[in-house]
Design an enzyme around this catalytic site. Structure first.
Site, PDB file in Angstrom:
ATOM      1  N   HIS A 461      -1.795  -9.600  -4.172  1.00 20.36           N
ATOM      2  CA  HIS A 461      -2.070  -8.173  -4.371  1.00 20.36           C
ATOM      3  C   HIS A 461      -2.285  -7.476  -3.037  1.00 20.36           C
ATOM      4  O   HIS A 461      -1.647  -6.449  -2.743  1.00 20.36           O
ATOM      5  CB  HIS A 461      -3.312  -8.022  -5.265  1.00 20.36           C
ATOM      6  CG  HIS A 461      -3.734  -6.605  -5.501  1.00 20.36           C
ATOM      7  ND1 HIS A 461      -3.456  -5.932  -6.666  1.00 20.36           N
ATOM      8  CD2 HIS A 461      -4.423  -5.726  -4.722  1.00 20.36           C
ATOM      9  CE1 HIS A 461      -3.942  -4.705  -6.595  1.00 20.36           C
ATOM     10  NE2 HIS A 461      -4.544  -4.547  -5.416  1.00 20.36           N
ATOM     11  N   GLU A 462      -3.194  -8.009  -2.230  1.00 16.23           N
ATOM     12  CA  GLU A 462      -3.486  -7.357  -0.948  1.00 16.23           C
ATOM     13  C   GLU A 462      -2.290  -7.416  -0.012  1.00 16.23           C
ATOM     14  O   GLU A 462      -2.074  -6.501   0.797  1.00 16.23           O
ATOM     15  CB  GLU A 462      -4.714  -8.000  -0.302  1.00 16.23           C
ATOM     16  CG  GLU A 462      -6.001  -7.870  -1.113  1.00 16.23           C
ATOM     17  CD  GLU A 462      -6.328  -6.437  -1.497  1.00 16.23           C
ATOM     18  OE1 GLU A 462      -5.925  -5.496  -0.764  1.00 16.23           O
ATOM     19  OE2 GLU A 462      -6.970  -6.232  -2.547  1.00 16.23           O
ATOM     20  N   HIS A 465      -0.095  -4.485  -0.653  1.00 16.18           N
ATOM     21  CA  HIS A 465      -0.543  -3.324   0.111  1.00 16.18           C
ATOM     22  C   HIS A 465      -0.064  -3.421   1.562  1.00 16.18           C
ATOM     23  O   HIS A 465       0.361  -2.437   2.164  1.00 16.18           O
ATOM     24  CB  HIS A 465      -2.070  -3.240   0.111  1.00 16.18           C
ATOM     25  CG  HIS A 465      -2.672  -2.690  -1.142  1.00 16.18           C
ATOM     26  ND1 HIS A 465      -2.263  -1.501  -1.703  1.00 16.18           N
ATOM     27  CD2 HIS A 465      -3.679  -3.158  -1.926  1.00 16.18           C
ATOM     28  CE1 HIS A 465      -2.992  -1.264  -2.784  1.00 16.18           C
ATOM     29  NE2 HIS A 465      -3.861  -2.247  -2.945  1.00 16.18           N
ATOM     30  N   HIS A 468       3.424  -2.397   2.072  1.00 17.94           N
ATOM     31  CA  HIS A 468       3.542  -0.934   2.006  1.00 17.94           C
ATOM     32  C   HIS A 468       3.269  -0.322   3.380  1.00 17.94           C
ATOM     33  O   HIS A 468       3.916   0.659   3.777  1.00 17.94           O
ATOM     34  CB  HIS A 468       2.541  -0.415   0.969  1.00 17.94           C
ATOM     35  CG  HIS A 468       2.879   0.923   0.391  1.00 17.94           C
ATOM     36  ND1 HIS A 468       2.101   1.535  -0.564  1.00 17.94           N
ATOM     37  CD2 HIS A 468       3.898   1.791   0.630  1.00 17.94           C
ATOM     38  CE1 HIS A 468       2.625   2.702  -0.894  1.00 17.94           C
ATOM     39  NE2 HIS A 468       3.718   2.886  -0.183  1.00 17.94           N
TER      40      HIS A 468
END
Length: 671
Positions: A461-462, A465, A468
């Site tokens: 998940h991180e 990020h 991105h």
């Protein structure tokens, strides 16, 4: 004494020289940087004819010295705090809030921005510049630039006080988490990985033996495996009581004041409620749209959770325990049920989920999808547990990625991604410095770090990020990377979690810590088959928190007693007895540590509607590593930042907006 924060950095990739930075450097550096930033702002307001370059672009560059001084400070303040840094944070919060208010209340500066806005059709701006002009003006208006007199002064006071309270809330929570631990004299029933983590925590606390702390990576497996109900209750009670223990670290009065000030802020700006103000710029748009989505998910999730509760309570009674199933019982009996029904337990899985191999897996997926390569680098970092990689594509530098994975007393709880430097092109080809921070249990010396499946999902998940941030390709910092609508920012992170579920990824990287053998296919199938197990529980605890957050802010007058309001909301929705909110008010840092997720905790679910649909797009095409879909994902989502409206970007990627069908199906809650 030379202050490295005010000097050029002769470091790899221009990273902060953490080996030279001392706490005493921060205050004078911030003071000097503020002076320089104010001078830069004054130079913009020189009476010249405003242009996009001499006003908007100059404003983008004005804070560069301040950002340079604060980037390493905020990295340390969140992940390796100490008394000096906590004191500096208390000093800096009102100082920075006052500076921000100075800028947005600068009549001359806003007049230049407004003149450009009114003449925007004649300025020959490209699409990105037009977007930046709109966002800049909107930020100023929403910050009170059009207010005058008492209203303007009061808004500045409110924002300054909110910054102080947010810092205090965070530091109180960290103090409660840091101070509590429970010695473990009885290790019965605890698997080796829990015992080893408890021993490591005991060494960290200098406790003379194994302990349970309030770190999620330790307390959750303890609650899953400890057969002693009295110890589970004691540990669970301490966990959910963070911020509500009375004394100096109690957050309840702080939460009430924050809600009151937010309501006043919205009123000063002409909004009916803080939720109306906050959601105006999000994809959801209105509190009603948020509530509709949450209730659409709440109903089937609650039904599933109540069915599960009956099964778990029956198991508990079979064990000879009496009374109703309690919150400290759920994880223990759920783990036993998972072992029985899915022939699966955490202790069997953990040896196959090594931290280093999961990092390798996240990198390998990024390589296959986006042709990124990761090479370890030796650079000064802020803590010995940190490690860093250079990210390249076809030999060209893309970013620096820093991983800080282990829990410690100086680190706030949770997991997050931040950028010490964001991608931009205005000041040159600036490539980002991106950090992932987690709180995994640190192993004993010489032992591999083992993750739960939830931990591994958190890592992916991180890293979503981080991608991105790393793949951002825009000109202006203010729309770079994760600078997007709050209910869009979780799309890349939650979407990337899906690649952990791809069997070929697990077959390669889920290897046993002792034997090096890949996870047996039947175990892999059982693990993936149990992916939606206990989804009623996890959905209920999340949605309840999101509904309470919305209720706090979707009202003209803030609740005088947030704890009473929380209780009323949970009663109204029929919260199951044995499940609590994921984040009760006194430790709801998402909502009270700052404005980031206030009225916005729902955004994980809003984004999940899109991430479920987005991964379906890969499956509909050539599979999870389809190159055409990966290119569309990078072009329209990961590299685009906030250069266009979030809904526009998603529709360019997918063709249309989704509904909640794929989400409910993915959570196993569809009828």
């Amino acid at each position: 004494m030379t202050n490295p924060l005010l000097s050029d950095w002769n470091t790899p990739f221009d990273l902060p020289p953490f080996d030279q930075i001392e706490d005493a450097h921060f205050a004078p550096a911030v003071d000097a940087a503020l002076d320089q930033a104010r001078a830069n702002i004054a130079a913009i307001c020189d009476g010249s004819e405003p242009t996009f370059e001499n006003t908007i672009e100059a404003l983008m560059l004005a804070d560069a010295p301040l950002e340079k001084a604060l980037a390493p400070f905020f990295a340390l303040a969140g992940a390796d705090s100490n008394e000096a840094r906590e004191g500096l944070m208390r000093d800096f919060s009102p100082l920075l809030s006052a500076y921000s208010s100075e800028i947005t209340s600068n009549a001359d500066l806003f007049a230049r921005i407004e003149a450009l806005w009114q003449a925007r059709d004649t300025l020959d701006l490209n699409d990105e510049q037009a977007r930046v002009l709109m966002l800049t003006r909107r930020n100023f208006v929403r910050s009170g630039a059009q207010l005058t007199g008492f209203a303007a002064d009061r808004l500045a006071e409110v924002k300054q006080r909110l910054s102080v309270l947010g810092t205090q809330f965070t530091q109180n929570l960290l103090a409660d988490e840091r101070s509590w631990f429970m010695p473990l004299d009885d290790l019965t029933g605890l698997p080796d990985f829990v015992v080893n983590a408890a021993k490591a925590a005991g060494r960290d606390k200098d406790a003379g033996g194994p302990v349970v702390t309030l770190s999620r990576s330790l307390i959750v497996p303890f609650l899953q495996f400890c057969p002693r109900r009295d110890l589970r209750e004691k540990a669970y009670t301490a966990w959910v009581s963070r911020g509500a223990n009375g004394g100096e670290t109690d957050n309840r009065a702080i939460a009430a004041e924050i809600l009151s000030l937010r309501a006043e802020r919205a009123n000063l700006l002409g909004y009916d409620s803080f939720a109306d103000y906050k959601l105006e710029t999000e994809m959801a748009g209105t509190p009603g749209a948020v509530r509709d989505l949450l209730m659409q998910v709440w109903t089937p999730a609650k039904a599933a959770a109540e069915e599960d509760a009956q099964v778990l309570q029956a198991m508990m009674h079979t064990d000879g325990e009496t009374g109703p199933l309690e919150a400290w019982d759920w994880r223990y009996y759920s783990e036993k049920r998972r072992a029985a029904e899915h022939d699966l337990n955490e202790a069997e899985l953990k040896p196959y989920l090594q931290l280093d191999r999961m990092i390798d897996a996240s990198f390998a997926c990024a390589n296959r999808l986006f042709n990124l390569d990761f090479a370890p680098i030796d650079a000064p970092l802020y803590h010995p547990d940190c490690r860093a990689w250079e990210v390249t594509r076809n030999g060209k530098h893309v970013a620096v990625f820093i991983g800080d994975y282990f829990a410690r007393g100086s680190k706030r709880s949770g997991a997050w991604c931040s950028a010490m430097r964001s991608q931009q092109k205005l000041a040159g080809d600036i490539r980002p410095h991106v950090i992932n921070v987690c709180n995994f249990a640190k192993p004993s010396e010489g032992e591999p770090a083992l993750l739960s499946y939830d931990d591994a999902r958190t890592l992916f998940h991180e890293f979503g990020h981080a991608l991105h941030q790393m793949l951002s390709d825009v000109t202006y910092d203010m729309i770079s990377g994760t600078s997007v609508a709050r209910d869009f920012v979780e799309l890349p992170s939650q979407l990337y979690e899906h690649w952990l579920e791809v069997p070929e990824v697990l077959e390669e990287f889920a290897t046993h810590a002792d034997t090096g053998q890949p996870m047996p296919r039947d175990l892999l199938d059982r693990m993936l088959g149990a992916a939606t197990y206990d989804m009623g529980f996890s959905t209920v605890e999340y949605v309840a928190s999101a509904l309470v957050d919305l209720a706090f802010h979707d009202t003209e007058d803030a609740p005088a007693d947030p704890m009473q309001k929380q209780a009323e909301v949970l009663e109204d929705i029929g919260m199951p007895h044995a499940i609590r909110m994921r984040h009760a008010t006194p430790h709801f840092a998402h909502v009270f540590a700052g404005d980031g997720y206030s009225s916005g905790y729902y955004s994980y679910m809003w984004s999940e509607v899109m991430d479920a649909d987005a991964f379906e797009a890969f499956k509909e095409q050539g599979g999870p590593f389809d190159p055409a879909m990966a290119q569309k994902l990078e072009t329209h989502i990961l590299s685009a930042g906030g250069s266009e409206d979030a809904a526009t970007l998603y529709q360019k990627f997918r063709g249309s907006m989704p509904d909640a069908t794929a989400l409910l199906k993915g959570r196993g809650l569809a009828a």
